[in-house]
Motif scaffolding. Structure first.
Motif, PDB file in Angstrom:
ATOM      1  N   MET A 252     -64.288  67.788   4.541  1.00 53.11           N
ATOM      2  CA  MET A 252     -64.985  67.954   5.806  1.00 53.11           C
ATOM      3  C   MET A 252     -66.470  68.213   5.596  1.00 53.11           C
ATOM      4  O   MET A 252     -67.321  67.764   6.373  1.00 53.11           O
ATOM      5  CB  MET A 252     -64.358  69.099   6.610  1.00 53.11           C
ATOM      6  N   ALA A 253     -66.808  68.920   4.515  1.00 51.29           N
ATOM      7  CA  ALA A 253     -68.213  69.236   4.241  1.00 51.29           C
ATOM      8  C   ALA A 253     -68.999  68.005   3.823  1.00 51.29           C
ATOM      9  O   ALA A 253     -70.231  67.964   3.987  1.00 51.29           O
ATOM     10  CB  ALA A 253     -68.307  70.311   3.158  1.00 51.29           C
ATOM     11  N   LEU A 254     -68.315  66.998   3.289  1.00 51.37           N
ATOM     12  CA  LEU A 254     -69.003  65.786   2.852  1.00 51.37           C
ATOM     13  C   LEU A 254     -69.521  64.981   4.046  1.00 51.37           C
ATOM     14  O   LEU A 254     -70.500  64.231   3.915  1.00 51.37           O
ATOM     15  CB  LEU A 254     -68.069  64.912   2.011  1.00 51.37           C
ATOM     16  N   TRP A 255     -68.862  65.085   5.184  1.00 51.97           N
ATOM     17  CA  TRP A 255     -69.254  64.293   6.356  1.00 51.97           C
ATOM     18  C   TRP A 255     -70.283  65.084   7.154  1.00 51.97           C
ATOM     19  O   TRP A 255     -69.958  66.000   7.886  1.00 51.97           O
ATOM     20  CB  TRP A 255     -68.033  63.976   7.215  1.00 51.97           C
ATOM     21  N   ARG A 256     -71.543  64.701   6.993  1.00 52.67           N
ATOM     22  CA  ARG A 256     -72.651  65.449   7.589  1.00 52.67           C
ATOM     23  C   ARG A 256     -73.280  64.672   8.735  1.00 52.67           C
ATOM     24  O   ARG A 256     -73.533  63.474   8.630  1.00 52.67           O
ATOM     25  CB  ARG A 256     -73.713  65.734   6.519  1.00 52.67           C
ATOM     26  N   ASP A 257     -73.564  65.386   9.820  1.00 54.26           N
ATOM     27  CA  ASP A 257     -74.136  64.756  11.004  1.00 54.26           C
ATOM     28  C   ASP A 257     -75.598  64.363  10.825  1.00 54.26           C
ATOM     29  O   ASP A 257     -76.123  63.566  11.604  1.00 54.26           O
ATOM     30  CB  ASP A 257     -74.012  65.689  12.213  1.00 54.26           C
ATOM     31  N   ASP A 258     -76.258  64.927   9.787  1.00 50.49           N
ATOM     32  CA  ASP A 258     -77.659  64.590   9.568  1.00 50.49           C
ATOM     33  C   ASP A 258     -77.824  63.337   8.703  1.00 50.49           C
ATOM     34  O   ASP A 258     -78.950  62.965   8.351  1.00 50.49           O
ATOM     35  CB  ASP A 258     -78.407  65.756   8.927  1.00 50.49           C
ATOM     36  N   ARG A 259     -76.706  62.678   8.372  1.00 45.45           N
ATOM     37  CA  ARG A 259     -76.747  61.429   7.610  1.00 45.45           C
ATOM     38  C   ARG A 259     -76.041  60.339   8.402  1.00 45.45           C
ATOM     39  O   ARG A 259     -75.196  60.618   9.244  1.00 45.45           O
ATOM     40  CB  ARG A 259     -76.063  61.584   6.239  1.00 45.45           C
ATOM     41  N   SER A 260     -76.378  59.084   8.087  1.00 49.58           N
ATOM     42  CA  SER A 260     -75.642  57.974   8.694  1.00 49.58           C
ATOM     43  C   SER A 260     -74.240  57.928   8.100  1.00 49.58           C
ATOM     44  O   SER A 260     -73.973  58.487   7.028  1.00 49.58           O
ATOM     45  CB  SER A 260     -76.363  56.656   8.420  1.00 49.58           C
ATOM     46  N   ASP A 261     -73.333  57.247   8.808  1.00 46.34           N
ATOM     47  CA  ASP A 261     -71.961  57.132   8.310  1.00 46.34           C
ATOM     48  C   ASP A 261     -71.925  56.494   6.935  1.00 46.34           C
ATOM     49  O   ASP A 261     -71.170  56.918   6.051  1.00 46.34           O
ATOM     50  CB  ASP A 261     -71.119  56.313   9.294  1.00 46.34           C
ATOM     51  N   GLU A 262     -72.722  55.442   6.722  1.00 49.76           N
ATOM     52  CA  GLU A 262     -72.693  54.774   5.421  1.00 49.76           C
ATOM     53  C   GLU A 262     -73.271  55.651   4.313  1.00 49.76           C
ATOM     54  O   GLU A 262     -72.835  55.579   3.164  1.00 49.76           O
ATOM     55  CB  GLU A 262     -73.434  53.438   5.487  1.00 49.76           C
ATOM     56  N   GLU A 263     -74.236  56.512   4.644  1.00 49.45           N
ATOM     57  CA  GLU A 263     -74.714  57.484   3.654  1.00 49.45           C
ATOM     58  C   GLU A 263     -73.603  58.459   3.301  1.00 49.45           C
ATOM     59  O   GLU A 263     -73.423  58.826   2.122  1.00 49.45           O
ATOM     60  CB  GLU A 263     -75.925  58.233   4.206  1.00 49.45           C
ATOM     61  N   ASN A 264     -72.847  58.899   4.290  1.00 48.45           N
ATOM     62  CA  ASN A 264     -71.728  59.798   4.014  1.00 48.45           C
ATOM     63  C   ASN A 264     -70.699  59.144   3.109  1.00 48.45           C
ATOM     64  O   ASN A 264     -70.114  59.794   2.235  1.00 48.45           O
ATOM     65  CB  ASN A 264     -71.060  60.213   5.334  1.00 48.45           C
ATOM     66  N   TRP A 265     -70.465  57.840   3.289  1.00 46.64           N
ATOM     67  CA  TRP A 265     -69.450  57.146   2.507  1.00 46.64           C
ATOM     68  C   TRP A 265     -69.811  57.040   1.033  1.00 46.64           C
ATOM     69  O   TRP A 265     -68.926  56.863   0.184  1.00 46.64           O
ATOM     70  CB  TRP A 265     -69.182  55.761   3.082  1.00 46.64           C
ATOM     71  N   VAL A 266     -71.081  57.152   0.678  1.00 49.30           N
ATOM     72  CA  VAL A 266     -71.473  57.122  -0.734  1.00 49.30           C
ATOM     73  C   VAL A 266     -70.751  58.224  -1.503  1.00 49.30           C
ATOM     74  O   VAL A 266     -70.285  58.018  -2.627  1.00 49.30           O
ATOM     75  CB  VAL A 266     -73.007  57.260  -0.874  1.00 49.30           C
ATOM     76  N   GLU A 267     -70.627  59.392  -0.902  1.00 52.86           N
ATOM     77  CA  GLU A 267     -69.919  60.501  -1.548  1.00 52.86           C
ATOM     78  C   GLU A 267     -68.443  60.529  -1.185  1.00 52.86           C
ATOM     79  O   GLU A 267     -67.600  60.967  -1.974  1.00 52.86           O
ATOM     80  CB  GLU A 267     -70.555  61.824  -1.141  1.00 52.86           C
ATOM     81  N   LEU A 268     -68.127  60.056   0.008  1.00 58.18           N
ATOM     82  CA  LEU A 268     -66.749  60.162   0.477  1.00 58.18           C
ATOM     83  C   LEU A 268     -65.799  59.242  -0.281  1.00 58.18           C
ATOM     84  O   LEU A 268     -64.656  59.618  -0.572  1.00 58.18           O
ATOM     85  CB  LEU A 268     -66.701  59.835   1.967  1.00 58.18           C
ATOM     86  N   GLU A 269     -66.235  58.027  -0.621  1.00 58.62           N
ATOM     87  CA  GLU A 269     -65.342  57.070  -1.289  1.00 58.62           C
ATOM     88  C   GLU A 269     -64.808  57.607  -2.613  1.00 58.62           C
ATOM     89  O   GLU A 269     -63.589  57.609  -2.830  1.00 58.62           O
ATOM     90  CB  GLU A 269     -66.046  55.735  -1.488  1.00 58.62           C
ATOM     91  N   PRO A 270     -65.664  58.078  -3.564  1.00 56.25           N
ATOM     92  CA  PRO A 270     -65.092  58.601  -4.799  1.00 56.25           C
ATOM     93  C   PRO A 270     -64.216  59.832  -4.581  1.00 56.25           C
ATOM     94  O   PRO A 270     -63.257  60.050  -5.321  1.00 56.25           O
ATOM     95  CB  PRO A 270     -66.322  58.940  -5.655  1.00 56.25           C
ATOM     96  N   PHE A 271     -64.529  60.609  -3.532  1.00 55.63           N
ATOM     97  CA  PHE A 271     -63.704  61.781  -3.241  1.00 55.63           C
ATOM     98  C   PHE A 271     -62.310  61.363  -2.784  1.00 55.63           C
ATOM     99  O   PHE A 271     -61.298  61.928  -3.211  1.00 55.63           O
ATOM    100  CB  PHE A 271     -64.380  62.637  -2.170  1.00 55.63           C
ATOM    101  N   LEU A 272     -62.229  60.350  -1.915  1.00 58.32           N
ATOM    102  CA  LEU A 272     -60.940  59.850  -1.463  1.00 58.32           C
ATOM    103  C   LEU A 272     -60.129  59.270  -2.620  1.00 58.32           C
ATOM    104  O   LEU A 272     -58.913  59.447  -2.693  1.00 58.32           O
ATOM    105  CB  LEU A 272     -61.124  58.791  -0.371  1.00 58.32           C
ATOM    106  N   GLN A 273     -60.806  58.569  -3.513  1.00 53.92           N
ATOM    107  CA  GLN A 273     -60.097  58.034  -4.671  1.00 53.92           C
ATOM    108  C   GLN A 273     -59.517  59.154  -5.525  1.00 53.92           C
ATOM    109  O   GLN A 273     -58.401  59.044  -6.026  1.00 53.92           O
ATOM    110  CB  GLN A 273     -61.052  57.164  -5.483  1.00 53.92           C
ATOM    111  N   LYS A 274     -60.280  60.221  -5.674  1.00 51.84           N
ATOM    112  CA  LYS A 274     -59.787  61.371  -6.442  1.00 51.84           C
ATOM    113  C   LYS A 274     -58.586  62.013  -5.761  1.00 51.84           C
ATOM    114  O   LYS A 274     -57.659  62.492  -6.421  1.00 51.84           O
ATOM    115  CB  LYS A 274     -60.921  62.392  -6.587  1.00 51.84           C
ATOM    116  N   MET A 275     -58.570  62.004  -4.419  1.00 49.23           N
ATOM    117  CA  MET A 275     -57.424  62.542  -3.672  1.00 49.23           C
ATOM    118  C   MET A 275     -56.194  61.647  -3.764  1.00 49.23           C
ATOM    119  O   MET A 275     -55.085  62.074  -3.460  1.00 49.23           O
ATOM    120  CB  MET A 275     -57.795  62.699  -2.193  1.00 49.23           C
ATOM    121  N   GLY A 276     -56.403  60.371  -4.140  1.00 47.29           N
ATOM    122  CA  GLY A 276     -55.308  59.409  -4.157  1.00 47.29           C
ATOM    123  C   GLY A 276     -55.116  58.718  -2.829  1.00 47.29           C
ATOM    124  O   GLY A 276     -54.069  58.092  -2.581  1.00 47.29           O
ATOM    125  N   ALA A 277     -56.129  58.799  -1.966  1.00 51.00           N
ATOM    126  CA  ALA A 277     -56.031  58.182  -0.645  1.00 51.00           C
ATOM    127  C   ALA A 277     -56.405  56.725  -0.694  1.00 51.00           C
ATOM    128  O   ALA A 277     -57.116  56.285  -1.583  1.00 51.00           O
ATOM    129  CB  ALA A 277     -56.951  58.923   0.330  1.00 51.00           C
TER     130      ALA A 277
END
Length: 277
Positions: A252-277
């Motif tokens: 939840m902390a990775l998804w920040r309102d002060d960034r665009s969605d695609e900027e958030n995905w730069v960090e979110l994608e490797p995190f999801l992979q680590k979760m196995g999602a």
């Protein structure tokens, strides 16, 4: 927290064999807020007893057009989930609830050709984007269908090339990533300044995002990738439910309102992979 609006179904019609159009009249039309984007969508209460992967019991669908006092939605019928069942059986006079809308389409200044890529769930948004486009715009559209009977005319004032493909949609492997790769030497050359909008199955959308950013090195300001649905929804929900509270808080902390969605995905994608999602 979403704002919820009560509405009444006033009409329902078949658009293509697997697409329904439903018209809603809002109890208080002045209270409902449209975000103004041509791919706007709403959360719709369909009587689901289970949440989706994002924790909503409602399901989200594209606003295909506005009418006096309300709007129309188009719902792609795939499978026998609560959304599909609602769309098949809904009748004028039925009551429901919807959220304010949210959209993703936003062409940056100076962009060249608009590349629209999606499966059948994206077709309502593609149709509306083209319908609202101006004569000075140029589009290349790739739409992947599970059944070519769902292809339809896409009227527009713009210049458009449409590439219909058979695949994906939970029936076959998706060809959308390969279709984009075919455009590498033309529309996807970074010098061309194309704007790429993609909407399809969630994992397919993530693979396309990774390709555009890492392999083709396109600027994130020139693409918007959206996962509209999950082929394996049970797996997505299970991964989230089995995650620790610390992992969920980090997500939840990775998804920040002060960034665009695609900027958030730069960090979110490797995190999801680590979760196995």
């Amino acid at each position: 927290m979403e704002t919820i609006h009560a509405a009444t179904v006033t009409a329902s019609e078949v658009v293509t064999p697997h697409m329904m159009r439903v018209r809603l009249m809002l109890d208080d039309p002045t209270a409902w807020v449209s975000d103004g984007t041509p791919d706007e969508c709403v959360h719709l209460e369909v009587g689901a007893e289970t949440d989706d992967a994002d924790g909503h019991s409602a399901r989200h669908y594209t606003v295909s057009g506005h009418v006096d006092g309300g709007f129309e939605m188009e719902i792609f019928i795939h499978g026998d989930g609560p959304g599909a069942t609602w769309a098949r059986t809904v009748q004028p006079g039925d009551r429901t609830e919807v959220s304010d809308s949210k959209g993703y389409y936003g062409v940056p200044d100076g962009a060249g050709v608009r590349v629209l890529v999606g499966d059948a769930t994206a077709l309502p948004a593609i149709a509306r984007i083209l319908a609202e486009a101006g004569p000075d715009e140029v589009f290349h559209v790739v739409c992947e269908l599970g059944d070519m009977a769902d292809a339809r005319d896409l009227p527009t004032a713009a210049t458009v090339t449409v590439d219909w493909r058979l695949g994906g949609n939970g029936r076959r492997p998706s060809q959308l990533k390969d279709a984009l790769l075919e455009l590498t030497d033309t529309h996807l050359d970074p010098a061309a300044g194309a704007y790429i909008w993609v909407a399809c199955e969630a994992k397919d959308s993530r693979a396309i995002r990774t390709m555009l950013r890492r392999e083709l090195r396109l600027p994130i300001t020139h693409f918007r990738i959206v996962g509209y649905w999950h082929k394996d929804l049970e797996h997505a929900i299970r991964v989230w439910n089995e995650a620790s509270e610390a992992t969920k808080a980090e997500y939840m902390a990775l998804w920040r309102d002060d960034r665009s969605d695609e900027e958030n995905w730069v960090e979110l994608e490797p995190f999801l992979q680590k979760m196995g999602a």
